[in-house]
Design a protein around this motif. Structure first.
Motif, mmCIF file in Angstrom:
data_model
loop_
_atom_site.group_PDB
_atom_site.id
_atom_site.type_symbol
_atom_site.label_atom_id
_atom_site.label_comp_id
_atom_site.label_asym_id
_atom_site.label_seq_id
_atom_site.Cartn_x
_atom_site.Cartn_y
_atom_site.Cartn_z
ATOM 1 N N TYR A 118 -50.187 12.767 29.306
ATOM 2 C CA TYR A 118 -50.468 13.971 28.519
ATOM 3 C C TYR A 118 -51.799 13.810 27.788
ATOM 4 O O TYR A 118 -52.010 12.848 27.061
ATOM 5 C CB TYR A 118 -49.338 14.240 27.530
ATOM 6 N N ALA A 119 -52.689 14.777 27.994
ATOM 7 C CA ALA A 119 -54.028 14.699 27.429
ATOM 8 C C ALA A 119 -54.010 15.025 25.938
ATOM 9 O O ALA A 119 -53.204 15.853 25.485
ATOM 10 C CB ALA A 119 -54.954 15.671 28.153
ATOM 11 N N PRO A 120 -54.891 14.388 25.150
ATOM 12 C CA PRO A 120 -55.006 14.763 23.740
ATOM 13 C C PRO A 120 -55.394 16.236 23.615
ATOM 14 O O PRO A 120 -56.100 16.781 24.473
ATOM 15 C CB PRO A 120 -56.124 13.848 23.232
ATOM 16 N N VAL A 121 -54.957 16.888 22.554
ATOM 17 C CA VAL A 121 -55.208 18.320 22.398
ATOM 18 C C VAL A 121 -56.698 18.603 22.263
ATOM 19 O O VAL A 121 -57.267 19.378 23.022
ATOM 20 C CB VAL A 121 -54.442 18.873 21.181
ATOM 21 N N GLY A 122 -57.347 17.966 21.288
ATOM 22 C CA GLY A 122 -58.772 18.179 21.080
ATOM 23 C C GLY A 122 -59.123 19.651 20.990
ATOM 24 O O GLY A 122 -58.393 20.449 20.394
ATOM 25 N N ASP A 123 -60.242 20.014 21.638
ATOM 26 C CA ASP A 123 -60.659 21.418 21.620
ATOM 27 C C ASP A 123 -60.341 22.129 22.922
ATOM 28 O O ASP A 123 -60.793 23.249 23.152
ATOM 29 C CB ASP A 123 -62.164 21.522 21.308
ATOM 30 N N ARG A 124 -59.543 21.482 23.795
ATOM 31 C CA ARG A 124 -59.140 22.104 25.058
ATOM 32 C C ARG A 124 -57.631 21.971 25.262
ATOM 33 O O ARG A 124 -57.166 21.251 26.153
ATOM 34 C CB ARG A 124 -59.892 21.458 26.235
ATOM 35 N N PRO A 125 -56.846 22.655 24.451
ATOM 36 C CA PRO A 125 -55.395 22.546 24.587
ATOM 37 C C PRO A 125 -54.865 23.104 25.899
ATOM 38 O O PRO A 125 -53.708 22.858 26.251
ATOM 39 C CB PRO A 125 -54.863 23.335 23.390
ATOM 40 N N ASP A 126 -55.686 23.850 26.630
ATOM 41 C CA ASP A 126 -55.243 24.363 27.924
ATOM 42 C C ASP A 126 -55.176 23.257 28.970
ATOM 43 O O ASP A 126 -54.528 23.415 30.014
ATOM 44 C CB ASP A 126 -56.176 25.472 28.409
ATOM 45 N N ARG A 127 -55.806 22.138 28.713
ATOM 46 C CA ARG A 127 -55.744 20.986 29.614
ATOM 47 C C ARG A 127 -54.653 20.043 29.104
ATOM 48 O O ARG A 127 -54.872 19.274 28.168
ATOM 49 C CB ARG A 127 -57.094 20.264 29.654
ATOM 50 N N GLU A 128 -53.496 20.089 29.739
ATOM 51 C CA GLU A 128 -52.335 19.406 29.173
ATOM 52 C C GLU A 128 -52.071 18.026 29.742
ATOM 53 O O GLU A 128 -51.505 17.172 29.064
ATOM 54 C CB GLU A 128 -51.087 20.285 29.343
ATOM 55 N N THR A 129 -52.417 17.791 31.012
ATOM 56 C CA THR A 129 -52.144 16.489 31.618
ATOM 57 C C THR A 129 -53.399 15.932 32.272
ATOM 58 O O THR A 129 -54.390 16.639 32.456
ATOM 59 C CB THR A 129 -51.029 16.569 32.689
ATOM 60 N N THR A 130 -53.305 14.660 32.631
ATOM 61 C CA THR A 130 -54.409 13.995 33.327
ATOM 62 C C THR A 130 -54.145 13.903 34.830
ATOM 63 O O THR A 130 -54.834 13.181 35.529
ATOM 64 C CB THR A 130 -54.615 12.580 32.758
ATOM 65 N N LEU A 131 -53.145 14.622 35.300
ATOM 66 C CA LEU A 131 -52.829 14.638 36.728
ATOM 67 C C LEU A 131 -54.005 15.235 37.501
ATOM 68 O O LEU A 131 -54.521 16.289 37.125
ATOM 69 C CB LEU A 131 -51.567 15.465 36.958
ATOM 70 N N PRO A 132 -54.460 14.586 38.582
ATOM 71 C CA PRO A 132 -55.573 15.147 39.349
ATOM 72 C C PRO A 132 -55.252 16.535 39.890
ATOM 73 O O PRO A 132 -54.094 16.860 40.162
ATOM 74 C CB PRO A 132 -55.747 14.143 40.505
ATOM 75 N N ALA A 133 -56.269 17.355 40.040
ATOM 76 C CA ALA A 133 -56.077 18.707 40.553
ATOM 77 C C ALA A 133 -55.411 18.660 41.928
ATOM 78 O O ALA A 133 -55.809 17.877 42.793
ATOM 79 C CB ALA A 133 -57.417 19.424 40.635
ATOM 80 N N GLY A 134 -54.405 19.490 42.110
ATOM 81 C CA GLY A 134 -53.737 19.567 43.398
ATOM 82 C C GLY A 134 -52.749 18.462 43.680
ATOM 83 O O GLY A 134 -52.155 18.419 44.767
ATOM 84 N N ALA A 135 -52.546 17.560 42.722
ATOM 85 C CA ALA A 135 -51.639 16.436 42.948
ATOM 86 C C ALA A 135 -50.191 16.888 42.828
ATOM 87 O O ALA A 135 -49.864 17.795 42.060
ATOM 88 C CB ALA A 135 -51.918 15.322 41.955
ATOM 89 N N LEU A 136 -49.333 16.219 43.595
ATOM 90 C CA LEU A 136 -47.898 16.484 43.575
ATOM 91 C C LEU A 136 -47.183 15.256 43.032
ATOM 92 O O LEU A 136 -47.348 14.147 43.558
ATOM 93 C CB LEU A 136 -47.395 16.793 44.988
ATOM 94 N N ILE A 137 -46.403 15.432 41.967
ATOM 95 C CA ILE A 137 -45.607 14.317 41.444
ATOM 96 C C ILE A 137 -44.522 13.970 42.463
ATOM 97 O O ILE A 137 -43.825 14.853 42.965
ATOM 98 C CB ILE A 137 -44.976 14.680 40.088
ATOM 99 N N THR A 138 -44.398 12.677 42.770
ATOM 100 C CA THR A 138 -43.378 12.238 43.729
ATOM 101 C C THR A 138 -42.220 11.512 43.061
ATOM 102 O O THR A 138 -41.131 11.425 43.641
ATOM 103 C CB THR A 138 -43.998 11.315 44.787
ATOM 104 N N GLY A 139 -42.443 10.971 41.863
ATOM 105 C CA GLY A 139 -41.364 10.268 41.190
ATOM 106 C C GLY A 139 -41.790 9.750 39.837
ATOM 107 O O GLY A 139 -42.961 9.825 39.457
ATOM 108 N N VAL A 140 -40.811 9.235 39.116
ATOM 109 C CA VAL A 140 -41.045 8.613 37.810
ATOM 110 C C VAL A 140 -40.417 7.230 37.847
ATOM 111 O O VAL A 140 -39.218 7.098 38.105
ATOM 112 C CB VAL A 140 -40.433 9.437 36.662
ATOM 113 N N ALA A 141 -41.229 6.203 37.608
ATOM 114 C CA ALA A 141 -40.749 4.824 37.632
ATOM 115 C C ALA A 141 -40.421 4.356 36.228
ATOM 116 O O ALA A 141 -41.219 4.528 35.302
ATOM 117 C CB ALA A 141 -41.800 3.905 38.253
ATOM 118 N N LEU A 142 -39.240 3.781 36.093
ATOM 119 C CA LEU A 142 -38.827 3.159 34.836
ATOM 120 C C LEU A 142 -38.832 1.651 35.038
ATOM 121 O O LEU A 142 -38.031 1.126 35.817
ATOM 122 C CB LEU A 142 -37.422 3.621 34.443
#
Length: 330
Positions: free
Chosen positions: A193-217
């Motif tokens: 999750y990206a810091p809010v700063g002056d661009r709160p519309d940018r919420e994550t650091t996920l690359p453009a067009g990327a698909l989440i495949t899983g979450v590792a614990l």
């Protein structure tokens, strides 16, 4: 709702290609957040690429003793998985505290992480909102903000991240796995999750067009002694006012390991690193828990009408850690 095209993807590459070829295309999981926002024309995708039938579901164990929860696993299935319940009970508790049973049956783990950080100003297209319309202002700062952020906000946005599940994931150092057309990658949730700063519309650091495949614990013995608690304005189907995921291991009266993350206090799940550092290797006493909580909340910057969250978060940290300490067998 505006017209849009619908496509059911039969393969990961097909899904990635469809989104890459059309700038207005979006992946669709359960749709429990995205479709709601489309109804209000807050989100206006031109194409929805349904990924629910891709082979990205289920929970599997890793060689090092951790778990990977597939992105298309429903929240209900993730919460019910025996290994999630046994190794990371706070994850199960957090999921069950979120939304309703019907929504949990539809919502996916990947979609849960990508739900928009939002408030009523974001959801109303007639109101100013820097997240929805950059540069238009934040109506909440001087408006209705009793349930907004006290940590990590900026003058451009004070909305809080709504996920319950993400709070214990943050406490247990989860890693988000993803794929693009040319590579696979991982992002620690602490950096997702990206810091809010002056661009709160940018919420994550996920690359453009990327698909989440899983979450590792990753493996964490302390996670077996964990708890999630959610304070909310009504008993069910409500966002948190403040929530906490905590795990504690005590040996000979001293804190051997501790994990703390807070929800509903910041634009992202808030890892309470200051409190953790203050507690590690020290006595597991209520006084120490209280002092550690106070140290964590020193960074709080409440707005005019949400200062109560500081005391609530402080008391919640102390109460849950005290309960965990009393239940420790070490």
């Amino acid at each position: 709702m505006r017209e849009f095209a619908y496509q059911r993807a039969t393969g990961v590459r097909e899904a990635l290609t469809a989104v890459a070829e059309e700038p207005g295309a979006r992946f669709l999981g359960g749709g429990t957040n995205l479709v709601d926002l489309m109804k209000n024309e807050v989100e206006t995708p031109t194409r929805l690429v349904d990924v629910r039938r891709l082979p990205l579901g289920g929970v599997r164990q890793t060689d090092d003793g951790g778990l990977v929860i597939g992105a298309t696993t429903t929240n209900s299935d993730a919460a019910a998985d025996p290994e999630v319940r046994r190794r990371y009970p706070a994850v199960t508790q957090a999921i069950l505290a979120g939304a309703s049973g019907q929504l949990r049956n539809m919502a996916t783990v990947g979609g849960n992480l990508l739900q928009r950080t939002r408030c009523s100003y974001f959801a109303d297209v007639t109101e100013p909102c820097n997240k929805r319309a950059p540069g238009s202002g934040c109506g909440a700062i001087e408006g209705v903000h009793h349930n907004h952020a006290i940590l990590g906000r900026s003058e451009h946005c004070a909305a809080t991240h709504a996920s319950d599940m993400a709070v214990p994931l943050a406490a247990f150092d989860a890693v988000v796995q993803y794929v693009t057309l040319d590579r696979t990658g991982e992002i620690p949730l602490a950096e997702f999750y990206a810091p809010v700063g002056d661009r709160p519309d940018r919420e994550t650091t996920l690359p453009a067009g990327a698909l989440i495949t899983g979450v590792a614990l990753p493996p964490a013995a302390v996670a077996r002694h964990s708890r999630y608690r959610k304070v909310r304005e009504r008993a069910s189907y409500a966002f948190a006012t403040v929530s906490i995921a905590a795990a504690l291991e005590v040996r000979d009266g001293l804190v051997h390991d501790v994990r703390i993350a807070l929800g509903a206090v910041a634009p992202r799940p808030w890892r309470a690193g200051t409190a953790e550092a203050a507690l590690l290797h020290g006595p597991a006493t209520a006084d120490r828990f209280r002092a550690a909580a106070a140290a964590e909340l020193e960074a709080a910057r409440p707005l005019r009408h949400n200062g109560y969250k500081v005391a609530l978060a402080r008391n919640l940290i102390e109460a849950v850690l005290t309960e965990l300490a009393e239940g420790s067998n070490h």
